[in-house]
Design an enzyme around this catalytic site. Structure first.
Site, mmCIF file in Angstrom:
data_model
loop_
_atom_site.group_PDB
_atom_site.id
_atom_site.type_symbol
_atom_site.label_atom_id
_atom_site.label_comp_id
_atom_site.label_asym_id
_atom_site.label_seq_id
_atom_site.Cartn_x
_atom_site.Cartn_y
_atom_site.Cartn_z
ATOM 1 N N HIS A 70 -1.622 0.787 -9.656
ATOM 2 C CA HIS A 70 -2.315 -0.176 -8.781
ATOM 3 C C HIS A 70 -2.888 -1.323 -9.629
ATOM 4 O O HIS A 70 -4.059 -1.706 -9.476
ATOM 5 C CB HIS A 70 -3.427 0.512 -7.978
ATOM 6 C CG HIS A 70 -3.743 -0.209 -6.685
ATOM 7 N ND1 HIS A 70 -3.991 0.432 -5.507
ATOM 8 C CD2 HIS A 70 -3.830 -1.536 -6.406
ATOM 9 C CE1 HIS A 70 -4.256 -0.459 -4.551
ATOM 10 N NE2 HIS A 70 -4.161 -1.656 -5.070
ATOM 11 N N ARG A 72 0.863 -1.183 0.000
ATOM 12 C CA ARG A 72 0.000 0.000 0.000
ATOM 13 C C ARG A 72 0.895 1.227 0.000
ATOM 14 O O ARG A 72 1.993 1.205 0.560
ATOM 15 C CB ARG A 72 -0.899 0.027 1.244
ATOM 16 C CG ARG A 72 -2.048 -0.959 1.224
ATOM 17 C CD ARG A 72 -3.168 -0.539 0.273
ATOM 18 N NE ARG A 72 -4.229 -1.534 0.222
ATOM 19 C CZ ARG A 72 -4.306 -2.522 -0.683
ATOM 20 N NH1 ARG A 72 -3.368 -2.647 -1.596
ATOM 21 N NH2 ARG A 72 -5.307 -3.375 -0.648
ATOM 22 N N GLU A 93 -3.696 7.698 -4.173
ATOM 23 C CA GLU A 93 -4.053 7.284 -5.533
ATOM 24 C C GLU A 93 -5.355 7.939 -5.967
ATOM 25 O O GLU A 93 -6.259 8.081 -5.147
ATOM 26 C CB GLU A 93 -4.186 5.758 -5.566
ATOM 27 C CG GLU A 93 -2.856 5.086 -5.375
ATOM 28 C CD GLU A 93 -2.976 3.591 -5.107
ATOM 29 O OE1 GLU A 93 -4.054 3.027 -5.318
ATOM 30 O OE2 GLU A 93 -1.995 2.998 -4.676
#
Lengths: 323, 323
Positions: B287, B240, B269
């Site tokens: 991602h 993460r 993000e």
């Protein structure tokens, strides 16, 4: 063969202008000449240094023809910083009893690593998504075309020699199912053998070209092979550009006949077909598969060791058998 | 719990606008509503469909707070298309006896594959050299900065859970030397254990972040860790964004305090620090580590299977234990 001297013999470095990694380390032990800086044509340059040059260090596989060699009557050894040595006229070396050495398999691991990197790069669109972010398009989560799984992919290795075997070994824990085509079945190998490349292409999702370029393997990947591999097919080439029919490959990519390619080598390097520059399912690499700082360090070691060994009558490492 | 009906129950799909892979397959068996197309605020939208919604399919980890859930009095099951489920208020689900399922480890292999792809991409400069060719700079052989070997690299895995273990297994045949840091030593694991990340960073060339984000792991990679890893250090983050202090990471990259990074995740993000866009030792990924067509197909299967199982009183797959 004349008596060897251990004091700073004259070594000619025959290399492409950009590849200078070997110059500095060699300069500590040898007097160096370079073909690439010659202000006069090479035959003229060679003959004017004819008497003094006792060794050639050959980098980047520049041709060493019989004529080149004949201009160096004092030449005793050719030390190749490459794995390949077919750019050297071995018949002439044999006739003159000139020793030849190569770089063993110095680049094998790196080449296999890049093959895997190119495969993940194509399937998972790594360079394409890196471009996507750098161009400022990443403004919404998951708003781009997704890639393909590596797990369970059927991968056909073309040429299961030292590099092909290293590629296969690396792909096993990814859950890839490996098979191969080679001149003959390799005893003791756990992968399915295909007697020809068409059968390999029919049974696989991915082809990885790891064989050497010979008359038999020239354009081994032609249009028929690509059509057989099919529209989700991926081809990785870390062998030689001539293994693929590059014109037909470009057509197949543009027609969606195959899905993608990862190419470290091209038919006329450094020329790359410009049609590939705008394709997203293509990863391009400038014949860099074996070129890491680590491998170049190892090769520098081999070259230095061989030159020193030769001029002090010690055994050579990686001698090329000329008989 | 009211009696279940097997005829087209009302299912609410709660997903980011761009992630539509699940809509079409679900539509064959269920009546679908979507939060993202609601013309009115979500609480209003929910309460106006309150009585009918018996299941929520949660895609892309959009929050499902107690308030969200309280607006759906007929809700019986939350089917997460994600591995994580901490975006769902589990206390509220438990209180209401709402079932919760997740996607098992559907994305694990893909995430591990991309971790390796990013590592090869950074060390061997794969996207950088692809850009080099596409921009027309490949006009001379071997005239670009060379990359680094993967073989013999010391790789420290941060978080040796299911994904970290898959990454380690993949890197073994590349000749990487693996060690790890985890909350505790994993019995039976053949890799060296480090009790803390500073010790891991001091002893390794590469860090791969595979742990989940918690209060303890927030900014686990801070400036001190990067300085300890050192100027040839590489960090891969497929965990993460919050695992790294992103501002300090940008500074460390620009100062040459570490060598490179491969990032699939970012602190905010889809925001990516723009300073990274011009750096050559950086590989950026949106991602996408778990997002392959194959994994999404598997997840679609799990979601459909669970909904059908639930509405016909069959056992669920990947149920989340709420006790």
């Amino acid at each position: 063969m004349e008596e060897k001297s251990s004091v700073s013999p004259m070594v000619l470095v025959h290399r492409p202008p950009a590849i200078d990694f070997i110059d500095e380390p060699l300069s500590h032990s040898f007097t160096l000449l370079y073909t690439h800086t010659s202000p006069v044509p090479i035959p003229h340059f060679l003959s004017s240094h004819a008497a003094s040059v006792r060794a050639v260090v050959s980098v980047g596989r520049l041709p060493m023809t019989a004529e080149f060699i004949s201009n160096l009557p004092s030449l005793e050894i050719v030390v190749c910083a490459s794995v390949g040595f077919d750019h050297v006229d071995l018949d002439e070396c044999k006739r003159r009893r000139i020793a030849v050495t190569n770089a063993g398999n110095a680049y094998g691991e790196d080449v296999a690593d890049l093959a895997v990197g190119l495969l993940i790069g194509v399937l998972r669109r790594v360079p394409a998504l890196d471009r996507y972010i750098r161009s400022g398009q990443y403004t919404r989560l998951w708003d781009y075309p997704f890639g393909f799984k590596l797990s369970k992919k059927k991968v056909g290795i073309v040429g299961l020699g030292s590099i092909g075997s290293l590629v296969a070994k690396r792909l096993e824990p990814f859950g890839c199912i490996i098979s191969y085509n080679s001149r003959s079945l390799k005893p003791g190998v756990p992968y399915l053998y295909h007697t020809d490349i068409l059968s390999l292409a029919a049974d696989n999702d991915v082809l990885i070209l790891c064989c050497s370029l010979t008359d038999e393997t020239q354009h081994i990947v032609n249009r028929e092979v690509m059509e057989t591999l099919g529209k989700y097919g991926v081809i990785i080439n870390i062998g030689r550009g001539g293994l693929m029919d590059e014109k037909e490959m470009v057509k197949c990519l543009m027609e969606g006949m195959i899905w993608g390619v990862g190419l470290d080598v091209f038919e006329n390097e450094p020329e790359v077909p410009e049609e590939l520059f705008s394709l997203e399912n293509v990863v391009l690499s400038p014949h860099s598969a074996g070129m890491t700082l680590g491998s170049l360090g190892n090769v520098t070691e081999f070259v230095l060791t061989n030159l020193k060994a030769f001029f002090s009558d010690q055994p050579l490492i990686f001698p090329v058998q000329l008989d």
